[in-house]
Design a protein around this motif. Sequence first.
Motif, PDB file in Angstrom:
ATOM      1  N   ASN A   3      42.564 -17.930 -12.740  1.00 14.23           N
ATOM      2  CA  ASN A   3      42.620 -17.194 -14.004  1.00 14.23           C
ATOM      3  C   ASN A   3      41.944 -17.963 -15.136  1.00 14.23           C
ATOM      4  O   ASN A   3      42.578 -18.300 -16.141  1.00 14.23           O
ATOM      5  CB  ASN A   3      44.071 -16.898 -14.374  1.00 14.23           C
ATOM      6  CG  ASN A   3      44.753 -16.041 -13.328  1.00 14.23           C
ATOM      7  OD1 ASN A   3      44.168 -15.097 -12.816  1.00 14.23           O
ATOM      8  ND2 ASN A   3      45.997 -16.385 -13.004  1.00 14.23           N
ATOM      9  N   PRO A   4      40.660 -18.275 -14.991  1.00 18.64           N
ATOM     10  CA  PRO A   4      39.982 -19.071 -16.018  1.00 18.64           C
ATOM     11  C   PRO A   4      39.909 -18.327 -17.342  1.00 18.64           C
ATOM     12  O   PRO A   4      39.799 -17.105 -17.392  1.00 18.64           O
ATOM     13  CB  PRO A   4      38.583 -19.272 -15.435  1.00 18.64           C
ATOM     14  CG  PRO A   4      38.389 -18.136 -14.489  1.00 18.64           C
ATOM     15  CD  PRO A   4      39.746 -17.858 -13.918  1.00 18.64           C
ATOM     16  N   SER A   5      39.981 -19.078 -18.404  1.00 20.26           N
ATOM     17  CA  SER A   5      39.886 -18.494 -19.736  1.00 20.26           C
ATOM     18  C   SER A   5      39.140 -19.466 -20.639  1.00 20.26           C
ATOM     19  O   SER A   5      38.934 -20.627 -20.294  1.00 20.26           O
ATOM     20  CB  SER A   5      41.276 -18.200 -20.310  1.00 20.26           C
ATOM     21  OG  SER A   5      42.033 -19.398 -20.405  1.00 20.26           O
ATOM     22  N   PHE A   6      38.743 -18.987 -21.796  1.00 16.18           N
ATOM     23  CA  PHE A   6      38.041 -19.835 -22.748  1.00 16.18           C
ATOM     24  C   PHE A   6      39.022 -20.835 -23.375  1.00 16.18           C
ATOM     25  O   PHE A   6      40.151 -20.460 -23.675  1.00 16.18           O
ATOM     26  CB  PHE A   6      37.438 -18.951 -23.850  1.00 16.18           C
ATOM     27  CG  PHE A   6      36.650 -19.706 -24.864  1.00 16.18           C
ATOM     28  CD1 PHE A   6      35.318 -20.019 -24.633  1.00 16.18           C
ATOM     29  CD2 PHE A   6      37.238 -20.137 -26.042  1.00 16.18           C
ATOM     30  CE1 PHE A   6      34.588 -20.728 -25.557  1.00 16.18           C
ATOM     31  CE2 PHE A   6      36.522 -20.854 -26.972  1.00 16.18           C
ATOM     32  CZ  PHE A   6      35.187 -21.145 -26.728  1.00 16.18           C
ATOM     33  N   PRO A   7      38.657 -22.106 -23.566  1.00 13.04           N
ATOM     34  CA  PRO A   7      37.351 -22.705 -23.271  1.00 13.04           C
ATOM     35  C   PRO A   7      37.250 -23.335 -21.886  1.00 13.04           C
ATOM     36  O   PRO A   7      36.214 -23.867 -21.520  1.00 13.04           O
ATOM     37  CB  PRO A   7      37.229 -23.773 -24.352  1.00 13.04           C
ATOM     38  CG  PRO A   7      38.635 -24.265 -24.521  1.00 13.04           C
ATOM     39  CD  PRO A   7      39.515 -23.046 -24.337  1.00 13.04           C
TER      40      PRO A   7
END
Length: 257
Positions: A3-7
């Motif tokens: 679940n990658p997200s910024f940054p």
Amino acid sequence: MNNPSFPGIFSLRGQVALITGGGTGIGRAIAGAMHAAGAHVVLAGRREAELAAAAAELGERASIAVHDVTELDAAPALVARITRETGPVTCLVNNAGINMKKPAVETTSPEFEAMLRTHVLGSHALTRAVAPGMIERKSGSVLFIASMASLFGIPGVIAYTAAKSAYVGMVKCYSTELSPHGVRVNAIAPGWIETAMSRKAMEGDPARRQKIIGRTPMAKFGAPADIGWAAVYLASPAASFVTGVTLPVDGGASIGF
């Protein structure tokens, strides 16, 4: 990355990036940007003092490897040593290179061969050395630093043009072979970047500088960091579906008039 997200999607934390020609110019800027993004950077090159100064400036997570890319048989030992001392190479940046300005009809075969050995054979030797480990881990990224000379004709640099144009073909072939194994291969084609080398080339030739600015839609030279951050993107999870691409970072020079 789950679940990658910024940054975090742009993070290189946990990566080991081997950057040839990493002590100065564009290579140093790539090293700085990748280091800032969390990678351990290994700066490779022939001049130990320059490498050591750059690594000291970066601080922790920066090390050096004295290596001449034209010593093709030394590539496997270099990669083995980095793997042993730092960890597996997860990103290779083929940046080291030489240039020579000379009319095509005056360029000798030995001069042409030296250019190809440095750029083409040198980068192939290192890519070939890191690829098996990346394939085994089903993960990795290889970047080639191409050029505007890869994209259109520039007078007086026939050998350099041939070498940098070869990068575009190598990216296509390598990406086709390696991408099914989770290894992405891309290139960056820098436009005219403000470096010590470019400033030296422009000394006493204001007309040349103005010609470059005049054909660049953004009407300026780029900064080395512009290439560094593009390299971070291509090596990061944000570019997980990007492979086989030659990305111009050129202020529009390759498409402008």
